[in-house]
Design a protein around this motif. Structure first.
Motif, PDB file in Angstrom:
ATOM      1  N   ALA A  56       0.801  -1.224   0.000  1.00 50.46           N
ATOM      2  CA  ALA A  56       0.000   0.000   0.000  1.00 50.46           C
ATOM      3  C   ALA A  56       0.833   1.273   0.000  1.00 50.46           C
ATOM      4  O   ALA A  56       0.278   2.370  -0.118  1.00 50.46           O
ATOM      5  N   ASP A  57       2.179   1.138   0.080  1.00 50.12           N
ATOM      6  CA  ASP A  57       2.984   2.354   0.147  1.00 50.12           C
ATOM      7  C   ASP A  57       3.255   2.977  -1.213  1.00 50.12           C
ATOM      8  O   ASP A  57       3.808   4.069  -1.289  1.00 50.12           O
ATOM      9  N   HIS A  58       2.889   2.292  -2.331  1.00 47.74           N
ATOM     10  CA  HIS A  58       3.072   2.927  -3.640  1.00 47.74           C
ATOM     11  C   HIS A  58       2.284   2.190  -4.709  1.00 47.74           C
ATOM     12  O   HIS A  58       2.266   0.968  -4.754  1.00 47.74           O
ATOM     13  N   GLU A  59       1.623   2.958  -5.560  1.00 46.39           N
ATOM     14  CA  GLU A  59       0.889   2.456  -6.734  1.00 46.39           C
ATOM     15  C   GLU A  59       0.049   1.217  -6.436  1.00 46.39           C
ATOM     16  O   GLU A  59      -0.029   0.281  -7.221  1.00 46.39           O
ATOM     17  N   TRP A  60      -0.557   1.221  -5.278  1.00 43.98           N
ATOM     18  CA  TRP A  60      -1.482   0.155  -4.882  1.00 43.98           C
ATOM     19  C   TRP A  60      -2.711   0.838  -4.316  1.00 43.98           C
ATOM     20  O   TRP A  60      -2.621   1.869  -3.659  1.00 43.98           O
ATOM     21  N   GLY A  61      -3.861   0.247  -4.564  1.00 42.83           N
ATOM     22  CA  GLY A  61      -5.092   0.807  -4.029  1.00 42.83           C
ATOM     23  C   GLY A  61      -6.247   0.542  -4.971  1.00 42.83           C
ATOM     24  O   GLY A  61      -6.232  -0.446  -5.723  1.00 42.83           O
ATOM     25  N   PRO A  62      -7.258   1.403  -4.972  1.00 45.04           N
ATOM     26  CA  PRO A  62      -8.392   1.232  -5.889  1.00 45.04           C
ATOM     27  C   PRO A  62      -7.944   1.523  -7.322  1.00 45.04           C
ATOM     28  O   PRO A  62      -7.919   2.670  -7.747  1.00 45.04           O
ATOM     29  N   ARG A  63      -7.557   0.482  -8.036  1.00 47.11           N
ATOM     30  CA  ARG A  63      -7.039   0.623  -9.398  1.00 47.11           C
ATOM     31  C   ARG A  63      -7.868  -0.230 -10.345  1.00 47.11           C
ATOM     32  O   ARG A  63      -8.441  -1.244  -9.952  1.00 47.11           O
ATOM     33  N   THR A  97      -9.076   7.143  -3.287  1.00 48.38           N
ATOM     34  CA  THR A  97      -9.029   6.948  -4.737  1.00 48.38           C
ATOM     35  C   THR A  97      -8.094   7.953  -5.413  1.00 48.38           C
ATOM     36  O   THR A  97      -7.818   7.838  -6.599  1.00 48.38           O
ATOM     37  N   HIS A  98      -7.617   8.928  -4.666  1.00 48.73           N
ATOM     38  CA  HIS A  98      -6.703   9.942  -5.192  1.00 48.73           C
ATOM     39  C   HIS A  98      -5.265   9.485  -4.987  1.00 48.73           C
ATOM     40  O   HIS A  98      -4.885   9.039  -3.892  1.00 48.73           O
ATOM     41  N   PHE A  99      -4.457   9.612  -6.053  1.00 43.33           N
ATOM     42  CA  PHE A  99      -3.048   9.254  -5.974  1.00 43.33           C
ATOM     43  C   PHE A  99      -2.210  10.513  -6.154  1.00 43.33           C
ATOM     44  O   PHE A  99      -2.279  11.163  -7.206  1.00 43.33           O
ATOM     45  N   GLN A 100      -1.441  10.848  -5.127  1.00 41.38           N
ATOM     46  CA  GLN A 100      -0.562  12.011  -5.185  1.00 41.38           C
ATOM     47  C   GLN A 100       0.724  11.621  -5.894  1.00 41.38           C
ATOM     48  O   GLN A 100       1.428  10.688  -5.477  1.00 41.38           O
ATOM     49  N   GLU A 101       1.037  12.319  -6.984  1.00 44.51           N
ATOM     50  CA  GLU A 101       2.247  12.007  -7.726  1.00 44.51           C
ATOM     51  C   GLU A 101       3.476  12.469  -6.942  1.00 44.51           C
ATOM     52  O   GLU A 101       3.460  13.496  -6.273  1.00 44.51           O
ATOM     53  N   SER A 102       4.555  11.716  -7.063  1.00 41.79           N
ATOM     54  CA  SER A 102       5.788  12.055  -6.369  1.00 41.79           C
ATOM     55  C   SER A 102       6.546  13.141  -7.125  1.00 41.79           C
ATOM     56  O   SER A 102       6.582  13.164  -8.354  1.00 41.79           O
ATOM     57  N   HIS A 111       1.074   7.827  -4.517  1.00 41.20           N
ATOM     58  CA  HIS A 111       0.715   7.354  -3.186  1.00 41.20           C
ATOM     59  C   HIS A 111      -0.715   7.785  -2.885  1.00 41.20           C
ATOM     60  O   HIS A 111      -1.096   8.928  -3.129  1.00 41.20           O
ATOM     61  N   MET A 112      -1.498   6.887  -2.337  1.00 42.80           N
ATOM     62  CA  MET A 112      -2.869   7.219  -1.982  1.00 42.80           C
ATOM     63  C   MET A 112      -2.897   8.357  -0.963  1.00 42.80           C
ATOM     64  O   MET A 112      -2.106   8.378  -0.019  1.00 42.80           O
ATOM     65  N   ASN A 120      -7.168  12.268  -8.613  1.00 39.00           N
ATOM     66  CA  ASN A 120      -6.207  11.792  -9.600  1.00 39.00           C
ATOM     67  C   ASN A 120      -6.250  10.265  -9.521  1.00 39.00           C
ATOM     68  O   ASN A 120      -5.470   9.639  -8.813  1.00 39.00           O
ATOM     69  N   HIS A 121      -7.198   9.693 -10.243  1.00 38.20           N
ATOM     70  CA  HIS A 121      -7.514   8.277 -10.068  1.00 38.20           C
ATOM     71  C   HIS A 121      -6.547   7.390 -10.829  1.00 38.20           C
ATOM     72  O   HIS A 121      -5.756   7.842 -11.666  1.00 38.20           O
ATOM     73  N   ARG A 122      -6.653   6.109 -10.542  1.00 32.65           N
ATOM     74  CA  ARG A 122      -5.877   5.105 -11.239  1.00 32.65           C
ATOM     75  C   ARG A 122      -6.810   4.176 -12.020  1.00 32.65           C
ATOM     76  O   ARG A 122      -6.700   2.960 -11.954  1.00 32.65           O
ATOM     77  N   VAL A 123      -7.712   4.787 -12.762  1.00 36.33           N
ATOM     78  CA  VAL A 123      -8.526   4.048 -13.730  1.00 36.33           C
ATOM     79  C   VAL A 123      -7.921   4.351 -15.097  1.00 36.33           C
ATOM     80  O   VAL A 123      -8.143   5.421 -15.662  1.00 36.33           O
ATOM     81  N   GLY A 124      -7.129   3.418 -15.609  1.00 33.07           N
ATOM     82  CA  GLY A 124      -6.468   3.615 -16.890  1.00 33.07           C
ATOM     83  C   GLY A 124      -7.385   3.277 -18.042  1.00 33.07           C
ATOM     84  O   GLY A 124      -8.196   2.353 -17.957  1.00 33.07           O
TER      85      GLY A 124
END
Length: 367
Positions: A56-63, A97-102, A111-112, A120-124
């Motif tokens: 869950a610490d990176h690029e993981w979550g509601p995707r 559902t928001h991902f903060q870009e590094s 990161h969520m 900023n969702h991760r629905v590609g």
């Protein structure tokens, strides 16, 4: 991270929840009649079923991945992404559902994080043909793939394309692609097995030779490489794509043979002297050789250990299995190739394996 102390949920389940409870209703209401597929495939430990709270610490979550026709992606893609950003809830079962870009170029991941504005969702949004081209380097997955097409695709990428879950597939082409890529054609499979046995053959005598030369560290390193090669062999024999190094042991651990063979391989790695290392390696050779014989791909080959020519080392002489399998390879696209295998058997460089089109060019130049 989760908020309010939310318990960890496997990523695939979290993706299913987001699709069924949030994304599906939004698409139905905002884009009625849209034909699409929804899935969680591609990169991510959850696709292979290996995610944990650490993930869950990176690029993981509601995707989620949404696959449209190429025309709909061009015509509606920006609108769909915008509507989802505006209408998706700020969290799904406690997970943002928001991902903060590094901002760190050395750590370019999302990161969520909770937000007050659009997410900023991760629905590609993709089309199947474009996604397969980018991920697998194929001009078309619909055409009959040649042997070299298969050899140029890293197994990790094949595992990502065929793993995960498809939640909905209106057009059906995503599911069709996954069926086609589910495993190697028989001739390619036989060739890869021959190449993997050849890898074992190339190094099995070095465990003893290094020890004889007083290089116990070198002996242990070669033994560890042979353990890795045997794990790859087991995955091939069980028709499972091998993931990259981080998940190799986890993937091997799921195989039926792992319960009996796993302790033997750990014994090889734990051995502190050459006699113990050789004995455990020979036990492992014989177990995997017996697994090969049980596959009925070729007539049984004697799986017993034996001396390495006139030298006092015990080995399998794994080339016997390589040669037996190679004799069954009749595909014209494979017959002229040396037993060098696919790109995973060439290299484990992550930077190389992340360049599908460069890999394909290298195979085109292979004699």
């Amino acid at each position: 991270m989760a908020i309010s102390g939310s318990a960890f949920v496997p990523g695939i389940e979290l993706s299913r929840i987001m699709y069924e409870e949030e994304v599906q209703p939004i698409l139905r209401n905002a884009f009625p009649g849209l034909r699409y597929a929804a899935a969680r495939v591609g990169s991510g430990s959850e696709v292979l079923g290996f995610d944990s709270p650490r993930s869950a610490d990176h690029e993981w979550g509601p995707r989620l991945e949404i696959f449209l026709t190429a025309g709909d992606r061009v015509e509606h893609g920006d609108d769909i992404s915008r509507v989802l950003a505006e209408r998706l809830p700020k969290q799904v079962h406690g997970w943002p559902t928001h991902f903060q870009e590094s901002d760190d170029p050395r750590d370019p991941v999302g990161h969520m994080q909770m937000t007050d504005g659009p997410v900023n969702h991760r629905v590609g949004l993709y089309d199947v043909d474009g996604w397969v081209s980018d991920r697998l380097g194929l001009a078309s997955w619909k055409a009959e793939l040649g042997a070299r097409d298969w050899l140029a695709i890293p197994q990790q990428r094949l595992a990502e394309a065929t793993g995960g879950v498809v939640f909905h597939d209106g057009p059906g082409n995503l599911s069709e692609m996954r069926r086609r890529m589910a495993w190697y054609p028989d001739q390619v499979w036989r060739y890869l097995l021959a190449c993997q046995w050849q890898r074992v053959s190339q190094e099995e005598a070095f465990v003893g030779r290094c020890a004889e030369a007083g290089d116990d560290l070198g002996s242990a390193v070669v033994a560890a490489r042979l353990v890795r090669s045997l794990m790859h062999l087991c995955l091939l024999l069980e028709r499972q794509y091998a993931p990259y190094g981080k998940w190799l042991g986890s993937s091997f651990g799921r195989l039926p043979v792992a319960e009996a063979l796993g302790p033997v391989l750990r014994g090889v790695l734990a051995a502190t002297d050459y006699p113990a290392r050789e004995a455990r390696l020979c036990d492992a050779y014989e177990a995997v050789a017996s697994l090969q014989n049980a596959s009925d791909l070729v007539s049984p080959v004697d799986p017993g250990r034996r001396p390495y020519h006139a030298r006092p080392y015990l080995v399998l002489h794994a080339e016997r299995f390589a040669q037996a399998l190679a004799r069954t390879v009749t595909d014209p696209g494979l017959q002229g190739l040396p037993l060098v295998g696919n790109v995973d058997q060439w290299s484990d460089s992550a930077d190389l394996l992340d360049q599908p089109h460069a890999i394909r060019a290298a195979f085109s130049a292979l004699g």
